[in-house]
Design an enzyme around this catalytic site. Sequence first.
Site, mmCIF file in Angstrom:
data_model
loop_
_atom_site.group_PDB
_atom_site.id
_atom_site.type_symbol
_atom_site.label_atom_id
_atom_site.label_comp_id
_atom_site.label_asym_id
_atom_site.label_seq_id
_atom_site.Cartn_x
_atom_site.Cartn_y
_atom_site.Cartn_z
ATOM 1 N N ILE A 166 -1.887 23.350 43.568
ATOM 2 C CA ILE A 166 -1.584 22.114 44.286
ATOM 3 C C ILE A 166 -1.433 22.439 45.769
ATOM 4 O O ILE A 166 -0.700 23.364 46.137
ATOM 5 C CB ILE A 166 -0.287 21.478 43.754
ATOM 6 C CG1 ILE A 166 -0.388 21.199 42.255
ATOM 7 C CG2 ILE A 166 0.051 20.212 44.509
ATOM 8 C CD1 ILE A 166 0.943 20.823 41.601
ATOM 9 N N SER A 167 -2.134 21.716 46.651
ATOM 10 C CA SER A 167 -2.043 21.866 48.097
ATOM 11 C C SER A 167 -2.388 23.305 48.503
ATOM 12 O O SER A 167 -3.531 23.729 48.364
ATOM 13 C CB SER A 167 -0.656 21.443 48.577
ATOM 14 O OG SER A 167 -0.609 21.382 49.984
ATOM 15 N N SER A 168 -1.428 24.089 49.004
ATOM 16 C CA SER A 168 -1.713 25.484 49.321
ATOM 17 C C SER A 168 -2.251 26.211 48.096
ATOM 18 O O SER A 168 -3.151 27.055 48.205
ATOM 19 C CB SER A 168 -0.440 26.181 49.811
ATOM 20 O OG SER A 168 -0.678 27.548 50.071
ATOM 21 N N HIS A 307 -0.884 12.741 49.603
ATOM 22 C CA HIS A 307 -1.029 14.178 49.372
ATOM 23 C C HIS A 307 -0.419 14.614 48.036
ATOM 24 O O HIS A 307 -0.893 15.560 47.416
ATOM 25 C CB HIS A 307 -0.385 14.959 50.515
ATOM 26 C CG HIS A 307 -0.656 16.428 50.481
ATOM 27 N ND1 HIS A 307 -1.935 16.948 50.496
ATOM 28 C CD2 HIS A 307 0.186 17.495 50.402
ATOM 29 C CE1 HIS A 307 -1.871 18.279 50.452
ATOM 30 N NE2 HIS A 307 -0.602 18.635 50.388
#
Length: 442
Positions: A166-168, A307
Amino acid sequence: MSVTAGNTARRSLRSTLVALYGALVPLLAALLLAAPPAAARTDAADVPYATLTEVTNFGSNPSNLQMYLYVPEKVAANPAVLVAVHYCTGSGPAMYNGTEYASLADRYGFIVVYPSVTRSSKCFDVSSPQALRRGGGSDPVGIKSMVDWVLGTYHADAKRVFATGISSGAMMTNVLLGVYPDVFAAGAAFAGVPFGCFATTDGSEWNSACANGTVIRTPQQWGDLVRNAYPGYTGPRPRMQLWHGTQDDTLRYPNFGEEIKQWTNVQGVSQTPASTDSPAANWTRTRYGATGDRAPVEAISLQGVGHNVYAYGMGARVLTFFGLDGQTPGPGPDPQPSGCKVTASTSAWNTGLTASVAITNTGTTAINGWKLAFTLPGGQNITNGWGATYAPSSGAVTATNVSYNGTIAPNTTVTIGYQATHGGNSGAPGAFTLNGSACTTA
């Protein structure tokens, strides 16, 4: 007290003691034979089952990552391995607590690795030159060591190693599949960016241009970034599942389209979707190169979502894409051509030439996504082309369709072309294969 009364009292006391002793013997025996207090069952590596455990000394770890491991109580023989990568400010335990992968592991018997960053940002390195090349000496090396440790300790299935984040962690999923295509079978990235998009050379972990969705490249350029991370690798490439919200204000939505361009190019499939559907309200799912649950590339766009795209239940969809949920896969790759014809000609001058190549589908089913393979005559080198992407520029070349001509209907023709330099032989290639099937030439 009389003798008779005393004898009576002694008989009464003796009877009481015998009765008490008779009651205590079974109780004492039960206590002596009882098992000691239950302890957590551990495996051969002293890792407790069904609990999150930190593992140390797992191998090369240049960036000092922590390794957390979850082994289900009923681990499968030769289990699959899932690497679940956390977001910025997160941790391995946070990823464990915030997703359902451990409970899914309980159901299906795979092992989950939760890498954890120790640097102050709590973000994974997806930007340094070291992170973006195989064996470069940053976070990907440590994560691969974790995978290797699990494979060796649990006799896990090296052909069923997967990554999700997730994300990073989504960005790291892209990186892992790029630098270790021989390790990971597939990945699922939630709100990420393409491999190499976050690259920096000044030591910064943040790339504003990429985060804002302003880094735009051609599919070939994106694909080359992945291929150059492991030069010389010619084996199969991992499948990729991509998730992104249209209102993402951290890693903006254009990155989703750039990821699709990158991984369809890496997979060598058309950018034209093989299928489009809506598996949930406000979701648009496109699949590339095949129509089933395990397509080479699957992309899910979530209308109006920011996000924080990951939600409970999505993990089960990840497992379906990976093939870890025990479900029978959906339809396989699209039908390959049952017949094709290629007509090629060149127009030459002193040191150069222009080639025209017409590809005709002589079969009865449409071709969705194509690769035309041929060998250039000696001394020829492609300098530019149209209607396809060409790689490499000399020798055995593969021309891959572009977005607007990925489908060739029955009895229709697509024409492509290229310019090349030559050293005297200005002829056209003499043999062609389309998606691995030999074509007739005219």
